[in-house]
Scaffold this motif. Structure first.
Motif, short mmCIF file in Angstrom:
data_model
loop_
_atom_site.label_atom_id
_atom_site.label_comp_id
_atom_site.label_asym_id
_atom_site.label_seq_id
_atom_site.Cartn_x
_atom_site.Cartn_y
_atom_site.Cartn_z
N GLY A 97 -0.01 -23.07 34.02
CA GLY A 97 0.41 -21.77 34.53
C GLY A 97 -0.69 -20.74 34.51
N ASP A 98 -1.91 -21.18 34.19
CA ASP A 98 -3.02 -20.24 34.06
C ASP A 98 -3.95 -20.29 35.27
OD1 ASP A 98 -2.28 -19.37 31.47
OD2 ASP A 98 -3.26 -21.13 30.58
N VAL A 99 -4.35 -19.12 35.76
CA VAL A 99 -5.41 -19.01 36.76
C VAL A 99 -6.71 -18.82 36.00
CG1 VAL A 99 -6.34 -17.66 38.67
CG2 VAL A 99 -3.87 -18.05 38.51
N VAL A 100 -7.67 -19.71 36.25
CA VAL A 100 -8.94 -19.64 35.52
C VAL A 100 -10.09 -19.63 36.51
CG1 VAL A 100 -8.04 -20.72 33.44
CG2 VAL A 100 -9.00 -22.16 35.24
N ARG A 101 -11.18 -18.99 36.12
CA ARG A 101 -12.36 -18.82 36.97
C ARG A 101 -13.59 -19.24 36.17
NH1 ARG A 101 -10.71 -14.28 39.30
NH2 ARG A 101 -8.69 -14.49 38.29
N ASN A 102 -14.56 -19.87 36.87
CA ASN A 102 -15.70 -20.41 36.11
C ASN A 102 -16.97 -19.59 36.25
OD1 ASN A 102 -17.77 -21.65 38.04
ND2 ASN A 102 -15.96 -22.77 38.75
N PHE A 103 -17.76 -19.67 35.21
CA PHE A 103 -19.11 -19.12 35.13
C PHE A 103 -19.96 -20.12 34.37
CE2 PHE A 103 -16.12 -15.60 35.02
CZ PHE A 103 -16.61 -14.72 35.98
N SER A 104 -21.22 -20.25 34.75
CA SER A 104 -22.16 -21.01 33.93
C SER A 104 -22.85 -20.02 33.00
CB SER A 104 -23.18 -21.74 34.81
OG SER A 104 -22.56 -22.73 35.59
N LEU A 105 -22.70 -20.23 31.71
CA LEU A 105 -23.22 -19.29 30.72
C LEU A 105 -24.50 -19.86 30.11
CD1 LEU A 105 -22.41 -16.53 29.55
CD2 LEU A 105 -21.31 -17.76 27.66
N ILE A 112 -26.55 -24.18 27.75
CA ILE A 112 -25.85 -23.87 29.00
C ILE A 112 -24.46 -24.47 28.88
CG2 ILE A 112 -25.78 -24.09 31.50
CD1 ILE A 112 -28.79 -24.54 31.50
N ASP A 113 -23.44 -23.67 29.17
CA ASP A 113 -22.06 -24.12 29.13
C ASP A 113 -21.35 -23.69 30.41
OD1 ASP A 113 -21.70 -25.02 26.16
OD2 ASP A 113 -22.67 -23.06 26.03
N LEU A 114 -20.52 -24.58 30.94
CA LEU A 114 -19.64 -24.22 32.05
C LEU A 114 -18.33 -23.76 31.43
CD1 LEU A 114 -19.06 -24.13 35.11
CD2 LEU A 114 -18.18 -26.46 34.91
N ILE A 115 -18.02 -22.48 31.60
CA ILE A 115 -16.84 -21.92 30.96
C ILE A 115 -15.80 -21.51 32.01
CG2 ILE A 115 -18.14 -21.12 28.95
CD1 ILE A 115 -17.98 -18.27 30.11
N TRP A 116 -14.55 -21.58 31.61
CA TRP A 116 -13.43 -21.16 32.44
C TRP A 116 -12.70 -20.04 31.73
CZ3 TRP A 116 -12.55 -23.17 37.32
CH2 TRP A 116 -13.28 -24.32 37.65
N ILE A 117 -12.57 -18.89 32.41
CA ILE A 117 -11.98 -17.69 31.83
C ILE A 117 -10.57 -17.51 32.38
CG2 ILE A 117 -12.24 -15.19 31.56
CD1 ILE A 117 -14.48 -16.71 30.25
N ASP A 118 -9.61 -17.21 31.49
CA ASP A 118 -8.25 -16.99 31.97
C ASP A 118 -8.02 -15.52 32.31
OD1 ASP A 118 -7.68 -15.58 29.61
OD2 ASP A 118 -6.68 -17.29 28.65
N GLU A 119 -6.80 -15.20 32.71
CA GLU A 119 -6.51 -13.86 33.19
C GLU A 119 -6.56 -12.81 32.09
OE1 GLU A 119 -2.83 -15.23 35.26
OE2 GLU A 119 -3.64 -14.09 36.96
N LEU A 128 -14.21 -7.78 35.98
CA LEU A 128 -13.75 -7.48 34.63
C LEU A 128 -14.12 -8.61 33.66
CD1 LEU A 128 -10.21 -6.02 35.47
CD2 LEU A 128 -12.23 -4.75 34.70
N ALA A 129 -14.00 -9.86 34.11
CA ALA A 129 -14.32 -10.99 33.25
C ALA A 129 -15.79 -10.95 32.82
CB ALA A 129 -14.01 -12.30 33.96
N LEU A 130 -16.67 -10.62 33.76
CA LEU A 130 -18.10 -10.53 33.42
C LEU A 130 -18.35 -9.43 32.40
CD1 LEU A 130 -20.13 -11.08 36.72
CD2 LEU A 130 -20.15 -12.48 34.66
N GLN A 131 -17.68 -8.30 32.57
CA GLN A 131 -17.84 -7.21 31.61
C GLN A 131 -17.32 -7.62 30.23
OE1 GLN A 131 -16.82 -4.18 35.21
NE2 GLN A 131 -16.24 -3.45 33.18
N GLN A 132 -16.19 -8.33 30.20
CA GLN A 132 -15.63 -8.76 28.92
C GLN A 132 -16.50 -9.81 28.24
OE1 GLN A 132 -11.80 -9.81 30.58
NE2 GLN A 132 -10.79 -8.05 29.62
N LEU A 133 -17.19 -10.62 29.02
CA LEU A 133 -18.11 -11.60 28.45
C LEU A 133 -19.30 -10.94 27.77
CD1 LEU A 133 -18.29 -14.43 31.16
CD2 LEU A 133 -17.53 -14.69 28.80
#
Length: 299
Positions: free
Chosen positions: A260-268, A279-286, A27-32
Motif C-alpha cells: 500500500g506504499d508509494v515509494v520513490r528511489n534515489f541513489s545515495l 553507494i546505496d539505492l534507497i526507496w523513500i515512502d510518503e 520534500l524527500a530530498l530535503q528530508q534526506l
C-alpha cells in the motif's frame, strides 16, 4: 588533491525521471538532508513542467538534459512528431532557462563549500558510436563531432576551480564493457556492444592525465531493467584502478507501489575525504522515511 577536511558529503543521484517527479520528491530530498543532488536527465519528452518543479528545489543541485529532453527537437524524426508548433515554442530552451546555471551539459558548477566541481558531459546524448543529430549540436553548441565534443568537455574541466571533480552525464562513457548486461551495454536488437559515449570516455581519460581527481562519474540512460531478460538487472557500478567509481543511476520506474506504499528511489552516495565510501539505492515512502535500501558499493 584538495583537502576536503575528511568531512562526509552526502549526494543523491536521481536516475531517469521520465515524468515521475512530484512535490513529494522535492520534500524527500530535503528530508534526506543531502548536501547535493545530481540529475542525470530524461525528465520526460521535453516535459517543461517537470523541469519547472525541479527548478524550485531548495537543495543544491546540478543536472544534465537527456535525449528525451530534446525528443521533438534534436532529430528530423522527432520534429515530425512534435505535438507543438516549434516555430512558436522552443521547449528545449525553456528547460535550459529554468535550470539556468544548474545545467552542466558542456559546463560546470562549483561547490566551494564541498570542495568539488561538477563537470557535465555532452547533453542530450543517445549513446553509441555514431555522431547523431549533427545539425542540433552544430546549431546549439558549435560542435561537429566526437573530437570537438571531447575537447569542449576537457576545456571546461581544466578551468574547474577544484582538483576534485564529479562528472555528470546522461549516458555513460565507453570502455566499461560490451555485454548486454554491462553498465552501458546494448540490450536491444543484436545483443551486446558498448553503447557508451566515446567523447565522455576520452574527456575523462584526458582530465585524469591532467592530475585531476575524479571520485565519481554518474549517469543514466541505460535502464537497470534489461529489455531482453527479467532474470537479472544491468550492472550499475564499475570501479577502476584510478579510484573512480562509475554509477548508472537509471532505476526506472523511479516511483512504484509496494503493497500500500508509494515509494520513490534515489541513489545515495557518501564521499569521505574526496573518495566514495558507500553507494546505496534507497526507496523513500510518503512519510519521508527509508522503506528499503540496497547496498551497491562499499569502499
Amino acid at each position: 588533491m584538495e583537502n576536503t577536511a575528511e568531512r562526509s558529503i552526502q549526494i543523491a543521484v536521481i536516475g531517469d525521471v521520465h515524468d515521475q517527479w512530484e512535490k513529494e520528491d522535492n520534500l524527500a530530498l530535503q528530508q534526506l538532508g543531502v548536501d547535493l543532488a545530481l540529475f542525470v536527465g530524461d525528465f520526460g519528452n521535453e516535459s517543461v513542467e517537470v523541469v519547472r518543479e525541479i527548478s524550485t528545489l531548495e537543495v543544491p543541485f546540478a543536472a544534465i538534459l537527456g535525449n528525451h529532453d530534446a525528443w521533438y527537437s534534436a532529430s528530423e524524426w522527432g520534429r515530425k512528431k512534435s505535438p507543438y508548433d516549434r516555430e512558436i515554442e522552443d521547449r528545449v530552451q525553456q528547460q535550459l532557462d529554468l535550470l539556468g546555471k544548474a545545467h552542466v551539459g558542456y559546463g560546470k558548477l562549483e561547490f566551494p563549500e564541498l570542495g568539488l566541481s561538477v563537470v557535465g558531459g555532452r547533453p542530450f546524448s543517445w549513446g553509441g558510436s555514431d555522431w547523431r543529430n549533427r545539425d542540433f549540436y552544430r546549431d546549439r553548441y558549435g560542435i561537429n563531432d566526437f573530437e570537438e565534443s571531447t575537447a569542449r568537455i576537457v576545456e571546461v574541466a581544466k578551468d574547474a576551480a577544484h582538483q576534485t571533480l564529479i562528472f555528470l552525464g546522461h549516458n555513460g562513457p565507453s570502455g566499461l564493457g560490451d555485454r548486454a548486461e554491462d553498465i552501458c551495454g546494448r540490450d536491444w536488437g543484436e545483443l551486446g556492444g558498448d553503447h557508451g559515449d566515446l567523447d565522455f570516455a576520452g574527456a575523462i581519460a584526458q582530465v585524469l592525465d591532467l592530475g585531476k581527481h575524479i571520485p565519481l562519474v554518474t549517469f543514466g540512460h541505460m535502464h537497470h531493467r534489461l529489455r531482453h531478460t527479467r532474470e537479472q538487472l544491468r550492472t550499475n557500478i564499475c570501479t577502476t584502478p584510478q579510484g573512480t567509481i562509475y554509477l548508472n543511476a537509471a532505476a526506472v520506474p523511479r516511483i512504484i507501489q509496494i503493497g500500500g506504499d508509494v515509494v520513490r528511489n534515489f541513489s545515495l552516495v557518501s564521499l569521505q575525504g574526496g573518495r566514495v565510501k558507500t553507494i546505496d539505492l534507497i526507496w523513500i515512502d510518503e512519510n519521508g522515511t527509508i522503506h528499503s535500501s540496497t547496498p551497491l558499493y562499499s569502499g
